[in-house]
Write a protein that holds these residues in place. Structure first.
Motif, PDB file in Angstrom:
ATOM      1  N   HIS A   1       6.622   1.849  -5.830  1.00  0.00           N
ATOM      2  CA  HIS A   1       5.419   2.412  -6.457  1.00  0.00           C
ATOM      3  C   HIS A   1       4.905   1.504  -7.572  1.00  0.00           C
ATOM      4  CE1 HIS A   1       2.522   5.439  -7.596  1.00  0.00           C
ATOM      5  NE2 HIS A   1       2.950   5.382  -8.843  1.00  0.00           N
TER       6      HIS A   1
ATOM      7  N   ASP B   1       0.886  -1.174   0.000  1.00  0.00           N
ATOM      8  CA  ASP B   1       0.000   0.000   0.000  1.00  0.00           C
ATOM      9  C   ASP B   1       0.920   1.218   0.000  1.00  0.00           C
ATOM     10  OD1 ASP B   1      -1.835   1.978   0.364  1.00  0.00           O
ATOM     11  OD2 ASP B   1      -2.826   1.065   2.086  1.00  0.00           O
ATOM     12  N   ASP B   2       1.312   1.616  -1.184  1.00  0.00           N
ATOM     13  CA  ASP B   2       2.380   2.602  -1.350  1.00  0.00           C
ATOM     14  C   ASP B   2       2.117   3.899  -0.575  1.00  0.00           C
ATOM     15  OD1 ASP B   2       4.831   3.496  -2.549  1.00  0.00           O
ATOM     16  OD2 ASP B   2       3.653   4.677  -3.949  1.00  0.00           O
TER      17      ASP B   2
ATOM     18  N   ASP C   1       2.466  -1.259  -6.224  1.00  0.00           N
ATOM     19  CA  ASP C   1       1.286  -0.878  -5.448  1.00  0.00           C
ATOM     20  C   ASP C   1       0.161  -1.895  -5.676  1.00  0.00           C
ATOM     21  OD1 ASP C   1      -0.020   1.453  -3.849  1.00  0.00           O
ATOM     22  OD2 ASP C   1      -1.468   0.946  -5.409  1.00  0.00           O
TER      23      ASP C   1
END
Length: 232
Positions: free
Chosen positions: A214, A39-40, A217
């Motif tokens: 990222h 969960d970036d 994600d």
């Protein structure tokens, strides 16, 4: 269950190969590997957990966040902690060792701290206490198969990471981002961490870590998985 499934998602290539052995190569089109993501956005905050690191401590903090189980190499960490008293080892998570003597012995060292369990929402605050994230696993079939959630969580928080005996993560090894070891030698562990120490706050490497995280994600991963299910 495997034979009845139209689509099978595996969290590592090791598991995918295991499934293929059971189903045969003709099942290749049904098998997909999607490693655990992150969960970036959760790890973009800068707040820290208070009262955990001694105020007088000025050294490097190495940390493990997650369930504390016998799969971890407590002997390796103990040897490193004894040789590097200027490093602080922070363990955050529930004790699932069932009274493992190795973990108890490790906690006797002055430069080892265990916080106990914290809520998922609190994890980023503890992550921000770390300088280097560590995943010191023992060699085993179980560890050969897993892809730990912690890797991309460390990187999303901008922290360099070191993994031991985690072949599924080796392909992400990158200078200043992630170091991978397939040995339990404490000297090799120390040397890798000392390299990472030199560039902990280097913005160039911080950005490389966060950029990689990222791309992993969960929202992106689920979009790809959903597209495959719809296609099927």
């Amino acid at each position: 269950i495997l034979k009845r499934a139209d689509v099978i998602f595996c969290t590592s290539e090791y598991l995918r190969n295991q499934v293929m052995e059971k189903l045969g190569k003709e099942a290749t089109d049904e098998l997909y590997t999607f490693e655990n993501g992150v969960d970036d956005a959760l790890f973009k905050g800068e707040s820290h957990a208070e009262g955990i690191i001694p105020e007088t401590f000025q050294g490097t903090v190495l940390g493990y966040i997650g369930g504390i189980k016998p799969k971890l190499d407590f002997t390796l960490v103990q040897k490193v902690a004894q040789r590097k008293p200027n490093w602080l080892f922070l363990f955050v998570g529930p004790d699932a060792t069932a009274g493992h003597g190795g973990f108890k012995k490790l906690l006797e060292l002055e430069n080892v701290i265990w916080t106990g369990s914290v809520t998922p929402e609190e994890v980023p605050k503890y992550m921000n206490l770390l300088d280097i994230g560590i995943m010191p696993y023992k060699p085993s079939p179980y560890n050969a198969a897993v892809f730990p959630l912690k890797l991309f969580e460390f990187l999303a928080a901008g922290k360099p990471a070191l993994g031991v005996h985690l072949p599924s993560t080796e392909k992400y090894a990158c200078d200043g981002v992630y170091a991978h070891l397939d040995t339990s030698d404490e000297t090799a562990f120390i040397q890798e961490c000392e390299r990472l120490e030199q560039i902990i706050k280097d913005e160039h490497y911080t950005q490389k870590r966060q950029q990689l995280a990222h791309t992993k994600d969960w929202s992106n991963i689920f979009k790809e998985m959903t597209a495959i299910v719809k296609k099927e």
